[in-house]
Scaffold this motif. Structure first.
Motif, PDB file in Angstrom:
ATOM      1  N   UNK A 284       0.836  -1.202   0.000  1.00 46.33           N
ATOM      2  CA  UNK A 284       0.000   0.000   0.000  1.00 46.33           C
ATOM      3  C   UNK A 284       0.869   1.249   0.000  1.00 46.33           C
ATOM      4  N   UNK A 285       2.026   1.176   0.650  1.00 44.63           N
ATOM      5  CA  UNK A 285       2.899   2.343   0.698  1.00 44.63           C
ATOM      6  C   UNK A 285       3.389   2.743  -0.694  1.00 44.63           C
ATOM      7  N   UNK A 286       3.432   1.792  -1.631  1.00 51.91           N
ATOM      8  CA  UNK A 286       3.913   2.090  -2.978  1.00 51.91           C
ATOM      9  C   UNK A 286       2.994   3.098  -3.666  1.00 51.91           C
ATOM     10  N   UNK A 287       1.680   2.865  -3.598  1.00 57.12           N
ATOM     11  CA  UNK A 287       0.743   3.774  -4.247  1.00 57.12           C
ATOM     12  C   UNK A 287       0.663   5.105  -3.497  1.00 57.12           C
ATOM     13  N   UNK A 288       0.844   5.078  -2.172  1.00 54.29           N
ATOM     14  CA  UNK A 288       0.872   6.329  -1.411  1.00 54.29           C
ATOM     15  C   UNK A 288       2.067   7.191  -1.823  1.00 54.29           C
ATOM     16  N   UNK A 289       3.177   6.547  -2.114  1.00 53.61           N
ATOM     17  CA  UNK A 289       4.348   7.308  -2.585  1.00 53.61           C
ATOM     18  C   UNK A 289       4.079   7.931  -3.952  1.00 53.61           C
ATOM     19  N   UNK A 290       3.358   7.214  -4.807  1.00 50.21           N
ATOM     20  CA  UNK A 290       3.011   7.780  -6.111  1.00 50.21           C
ATOM     21  C   UNK A 290       2.138   9.017  -5.952  1.00 50.21           C
TER      22      UNK A 290
END
Length: 288
Positions: free
Chosen positions: A241-247
Motif C-alpha cells: 500500500x505504501x507504494x501507491x501512497x508514494x506515487x
C-alpha cells in the motif's frame, strides 16, 4: 539572464514562430535530453502535408514547456508568463491532445521504457490501487463533484493503479462522493483493457465486498486486501500500500494536481499523466 532564441524543432513546420526565451524554469523546462525523448512521441504536426486546415504556428517545445510549467506551478492558463506562446494556443493544444489520447500514449511509452531500463518486463503482472480525495475549485461543475463524508471534502477523487515500482498504470477521476469500491470497477476494467498480463491487485480495506468476486470472474484479477494491523492507531506502513501512497506524493509535487481545477474529469486525468511524464523524463535523462 540574456534572452536566447529557441532552436527550430524537427517536428515543427518551417514557418513556426521561434520564441525568445528570457528564462529557463528549472523545475519544469525541458532539457535537450528530455526533449529528445519526447519529440518522437508527439503526433504529426497539423497540416504537415500542406492540405487543408491552419498550419501550426508555434514551436512544440515551447508549447510543452508551457504546459509543464502550468502543471508544476498550479497557475491558471491565463497566468502563463509572456515567455510562452499565447495561453489560448497552449490550452487548445492541451485539449486537442486530451481528445486524441496523446498524453496517455506518451506516458505509457515512457513508462515502458523506464521499466525496461530497470530490468523489468514491459508489461507488469501485479498492481496496487488506491484513491485520493481532492478539494475542487469553483471551476469544477456540480455534475462532476461531490461530498466525501470520510474526508469531509467537497471535490473529486482520483483512483489510480500503479506497478510495484510506483509507476502509473491507470487513472480514473470521479466525483468525491463515489465510493472507492464502486469506482474500482471502472479502474480495474481500464487496467485489464491496457494489460492482459496482470493477475494480482493489492488494495487496502476500502475495497471489500462484491468487487473481489466481480474482479475474479469478469476481468480475471485476484484482489488481495491488505488490512490494517488489529488494534493499531495512527499511520503505519502496510505492505504494497505504501507504494501507491508514494506515487500520490510524487503527483502532489505538481501543484495543479493538489487541487482540482478542471471542468472535465478527463482533463484532470491528463494532468496526472503530464505530471508523471515530467517525472519519468527527468529519470530517463539522468540514467541515459
Amino acid at each position: 539572464m540574456s534572452s536566447s532564441l529557441i532552436p527550430q524543432c524537427s517536428s515543427c513546420p518551417p514557418h513556426a514562430v521561434r520564441w525568445h526565451r528570457c528564462a529557463v524554469y528549472p523545475s519544469s523546462s525541458l532539457t535537450d535530453a528530455q526533449w529528445t525523448m519526447l519529440e518522437p512521441l508527439l503526433p504529426p504536426p497539423g497540416n504537415a502535408a500542406g492540405r487543408g486546415g491552419r498550419p501550426e504556428k508555434h514551436c512544440r517545445r515551447m508549447i510543452l514547456d508551457a504546459i509543464l510549467y502550468l502543471v508544476r506551478g498550479g497557475i491558471a492558463w491565463r497566468q502563463l508568463p509572456a515567455d510562452f506562446p499565447p495561453p489560448t494556443t497552449v490550452y487548445d493544444v492541451f485539449t486537442r491532445w486530451v481528445r486524441a489520447g496523446v498524453w496517455r500514449r506518451i506516458h505509457d511509452a515512457l513508462r515502458d521504457r523506464l521499466r525496461v531500463r530497470a530490468g523489468r518486463d514491459r508489461c507488469p503482472t501485479a498492481a496496487v490501487i488506491d484513491s485520493q480525495t481532492l478539494p475542487a475549485a469553483d471551476t469544477v461543475p456540480r455534475s462532476s463533484r461531490g461530498w466525501d463524508g470520510g474526508k469531509r471534502t467537497n471535490g473529486r477523487k482520483r483512483h489510480i493503479a500503479v506497478d510495484v515500482t510506483g509507476l502509473l498504470l491507470a487513472v480514473v477521476a470521479t466525483a468525491a462522493s463515489i465510493q472507492d469500491r464502486d469506482a474500482a470497477f471502472r479502474l480495474l476494467a481500464r487496467l485489464r483493457d491496457a494489460f492482459s498480463t496482470i493477475r494480482l491487485v493489492w488494495a487496502d480495506g476500502g475495497y471489500p465486498g462484491r468487487l473481489v468476486g466481480w474482479a475474479n470472474q469478469v476481468v480475471a484479477l485476484r484482489i488481495q486486501i491488505i488490512k490494517r494491523i488489529p488494534g493499531s492507531t495512527g499511520f503505519h506502513v502496510r505492505p504494497w500500500v505504501w507504494v501507491v501512497e508514494r506515487t500520490f506524493a510524487w503527483i502532489n509535487k505538481h501543484r495543479r494536481c493538489v487541487r482540482d481545477y478542471e471542468t472535465r474529469p478527463d482533463h484532470h486525468e491528463a494532468m496526472v499523466h503530464i505530471a508523471m511524464i515530467g517525472l519519468m523524463t527527468r529519470r530517463l535523462a539522468r540514467i541515459s
